[in-house]
Scaffold this motif. Structure first.
Motif, PDB file in Angstrom:
ATOM      1  N   PRO A 129      61.103  70.274  49.061  1.00  0.00           N
ATOM      2  CA  PRO A 129      60.579  69.049  49.668  1.00  0.00           C
ATOM      3  C   PRO A 129      59.924  69.327  51.012  1.00  0.00           C
ATOM      4  CG  PRO A 129      62.959  69.154  49.889  1.00  0.00           C
ATOM      5  CD  PRO A 129      62.576  70.309  49.021  1.00  0.00           C
ATOM      6  N   ALA A 130      59.021  68.436  51.417  1.00  0.00           N
ATOM      7  CA  ALA A 130      58.387  68.553  52.734  1.00  0.00           C
ATOM      8  C   ALA A 130      59.397  68.164  53.808  1.00  0.00           C
ATOM      9  CB  ALA A 130      57.160  67.654  52.797  1.00  0.00           C
ATOM     10  N   GLY A 137      56.049  67.856  57.937  1.00  0.00           N
ATOM     11  CA  GLY A 137      55.325  67.809  56.677  1.00  0.00           C
ATOM     12  C   GLY A 137      55.351  69.161  56.001  1.00  0.00           C
ATOM     13  N   ASP A 138      54.179  69.620  55.574  1.00  0.00           N
ATOM     14  CA  ASP A 138      54.113  70.854  54.799  1.00  0.00           C
ATOM     15  C   ASP A 138      54.060  72.111  55.656  1.00  0.00           C
ATOM     16  OD1 ASP A 138      54.300  69.912  52.213  1.00  0.00           O
ATOM     17  OD2 ASP A 138      52.200  69.289  52.188  1.00  0.00           O
ATOM     18  N   SER A 139      53.752  71.958  56.929  1.00  0.00           N
ATOM     19  CA  SER A 139      53.539  73.166  57.730  1.00  0.00           C
ATOM     20  C   SER A 139      54.826  73.970  57.911  1.00  0.00           C
ATOM     21  CB  SER A 139      52.944  72.816  59.097  1.00  0.00           C
ATOM     22  OG  SER A 139      53.891  72.160  59.899  1.00  0.00           O
ATOM     23  N   TYR A 140      55.984  73.321  57.699  1.00  0.00           N
ATOM     24  CA  TYR A 140      57.241  74.054  57.855  1.00  0.00           C
ATOM     25  C   TYR A 140      57.376  75.139  56.794  1.00  0.00           C
ATOM     26  CZ  TYR A 140      60.151  72.797  53.886  1.00  0.00           C
ATOM     27  OH  TYR A 140      60.687  72.729  52.630  1.00  0.00           O
ATOM     28  N   ARG A 141      56.590  75.033  55.714  1.00  0.00           N
ATOM     29  CA  ARG A 141      56.739  75.973  54.588  1.00  0.00           C
ATOM     30  C   ARG A 141      56.487  77.420  54.985  1.00  0.00           C
ATOM     31  NH1 ARG A 141      57.194  72.852  49.946  1.00  0.00           N
ATOM     32  NH2 ARG A 141      56.464  70.738  50.331  1.00  0.00           N
ATOM     33  N   VAL A 192      50.726  80.814  63.787  1.00  0.00           N
ATOM     34  CA  VAL A 192      50.033  79.852  62.928  1.00  0.00           C
ATOM     35  C   VAL A 192      50.840  78.552  62.832  1.00  0.00           C
ATOM     36  CG1 VAL A 192      49.343  79.427  60.539  1.00  0.00           C
ATOM     37  CG2 VAL A 192      48.782  81.600  61.612  1.00  0.00           C
ATOM     38  N   TRP A 193      52.169  78.689  62.830  1.00  0.00           N
ATOM     39  CA  TRP A 193      53.035  77.507  62.777  1.00  0.00           C
ATOM     40  C   TRP A 193      53.091  76.830  64.139  1.00  0.00           C
ATOM     41  CZ3 TRP A 193      57.746  76.579  65.322  1.00  0.00           C
ATOM     42  CH2 TRP A 193      58.472  75.490  64.856  1.00  0.00           C
ATOM     43  N   GLY A 194      53.088  77.628  65.186  1.00  0.00           N
ATOM     44  CA  GLY A 194      53.213  77.091  66.538  1.00  0.00           C
ATOM     45  C   GLY A 194      52.056  76.185  66.919  1.00  0.00           C
TER      46      GLY A 194
END
Lengths: 245, 172
Positions: free
Chosen positions: A45-46, A51-55, A113-115
């Protein structure tokens, strides 16, 4: 146990056993990583905030973990190499350095990239990020040192000492988020407590972690076998093995 | 076995092991002393309590980190200017900022603001970063938790996330 220790010191024995292990490691790494990454990226799940960026966690956490644990493994090999003059210890250091550097680089890259979307910046000089960058420089330093030295014995001793001394950085990386104010958050997956994410998220993360371990083990064995062939190129068993191929 | 062991732990090897361990211990002590000496500078930001007690330098670029206080956010309707208060439940520091805020920015969220502290104790920020905590959950779980009242509004977990002395956790 000591007998096993002696066997581990034998390049010929190690070459054989590594050759038999490698197909198992390679295929299981491929399968486990595919399952973990597909599960993590498509089915988990997101997050309610990111949202999706945690992936990116499914790549970031395993690579950061391995970047550090490989360094500790190299330090252990460094002690074994210095104290028992075991050639295989140096083979391990020679082979694991580049893999560890790649993992550390991947962790820094995915973190940046996540930061950007999460924190609002690619990079910040906080204690966690800076100590992790230092780890990358330590890996690169070991590689440079090895490249600069001709004599194999001197090279082995010098790189073992550098690796052992640099291991001081590992607890600093690990506890940086607890000792100081950092932008980086504390650990999500802990050994002593329940993870602060639901099972639908940490199960694929754990699978990815396992897959990364298998992949790294496969890569290192591959490189170690090459290193053994190069070092023992004058040995009769190597000539026999090459001719048999 | 005993013979084997004596062979493995030969006096020469024992001496080498001692040297290696001594080398490492010496280096570790040196690094620890350096890190302890740099303790103040190892922190990325000052907490509002530290700023209120005057630990942070005035008219110099500093970072301040804390939670955006509930109900303190004021947006200027005509520009990107915002004002808010950051708090750590001990001190409060007003912040003024003009620019785009990160997606995670909202009341109750941990943030780090970079800017200059003026004499009135207000931070004029030119960069605001959102701090993320270590908790992850799907939106449905978050909703269910809120409905059952188990998650306090603006909950206490981000506050915990701001705190570097956060529980004796280990692992990655």
């Amino acid at each position: 146990m000591w007998q096993w220790f002696h066997k581990l010191g034998s390049p010929k024995w190690f070459f054989g056993i590594a050759g038999r292990l490698m197909p198992w490691l390679g295929w299981s790494a491929l399968i486990v990583l595919t399952v973990g990454v597909v599960w993590g990226l498509l089915f988990a799940p997101a997050d309610y905030q990111q949202g999706d960026s945690y992936r990116i966690i499914f790549i970031h956490v395993p690579s950061a973990y391995l970047g550090q644990s490989l360094y500790v493994a190299m330090a252990v090999a460094g002690v074994v190499g210095l104290v028992w003059r075991m050639k295989m210890a140096d083979t391990f250091i020679a082979s694991a350095t580049a893999v560890g550097a790649a993992m550390t680089f991947l962790a820094l890259l995915t973190g940046a990239v996540w930061g950007k979307p999460t924190w609002g910046t690619w990079w910040v000089w906080d204690a966690r990020l800076t100590s992790m960058l230092l780890l990358l420089f330590l890996y690169l330093g070991v590689m440079a040192l090895r490249g600069a030295m001709e004599d194999p014995d001197v090279r082995a001793r010098a790189s073992a000492i550098l690796v052992i001394v640099g291991v001081v950085n590992i607890p600093i990386i690990k506890y940086s988020v607890e000792w100081w104010n950092t932008l980086h958050q504390p650990a999500t997956i802990k050994v002593t407590e329940a993870p602060s994410m639901p099972a639908s998220m940490w199960v694929p993360l754990l699978i990815c972690l396992l897959g990364f371990h298998l992949l790294v083990a496969w890569l290192i064995l591959w490189r170690m076998r090459n290193d053994i062939l190069l070092r023992e190129r004058r040995a009769r068993w190597v000539r026999a093995w090459v001719l048999a191929q | 076995m005993a013979v084997e062991e004596r062979h493995i732990m030969h006096p020469v090897r024992k001496r080498r092991l001692t040297i290696v361990l001594a080398l490492f211990a010496g280096f570790a002590v040196a690094v620890s002393l350096a890190v302890v000496a740099l303790q103040e500078n190892m922190n990325l930001f000052y907490s509002p309590a530290e700023i209120e007690t005057g630990k942070a330098p005035v008219q110099q670029r500093i970072r301040a980190g804390g939670l955006v206080a509930e109900g303190s956010l004021e947006r200027d309707p005509d520009s990107l200017k915002v004002r808010f208060v950051i708090t750590d439940n001990q001190g409060r520091v007003p912040v003024e900022y003009k620019g785009i805020l990160p997606d995670l920015f909202r009341e109750g969220q941990g943030v780090v603001a970079l800017g200059e502290l003026n004499e009135d104790g207000m931070l004029r920020a030119d960069q605001v970063l959102a701090k993320h905590d270590e908790d992850y959950m799907p939106p449905e779980v978050k909703k269910a938790l809120e409905e059952s009242g188990r998650l306090k509004e603006g909950g206490d977990y981000p506050a915990e996330g701001m705190n570097h002395g956060n529980s004796g956790s280990s692992g990655t």
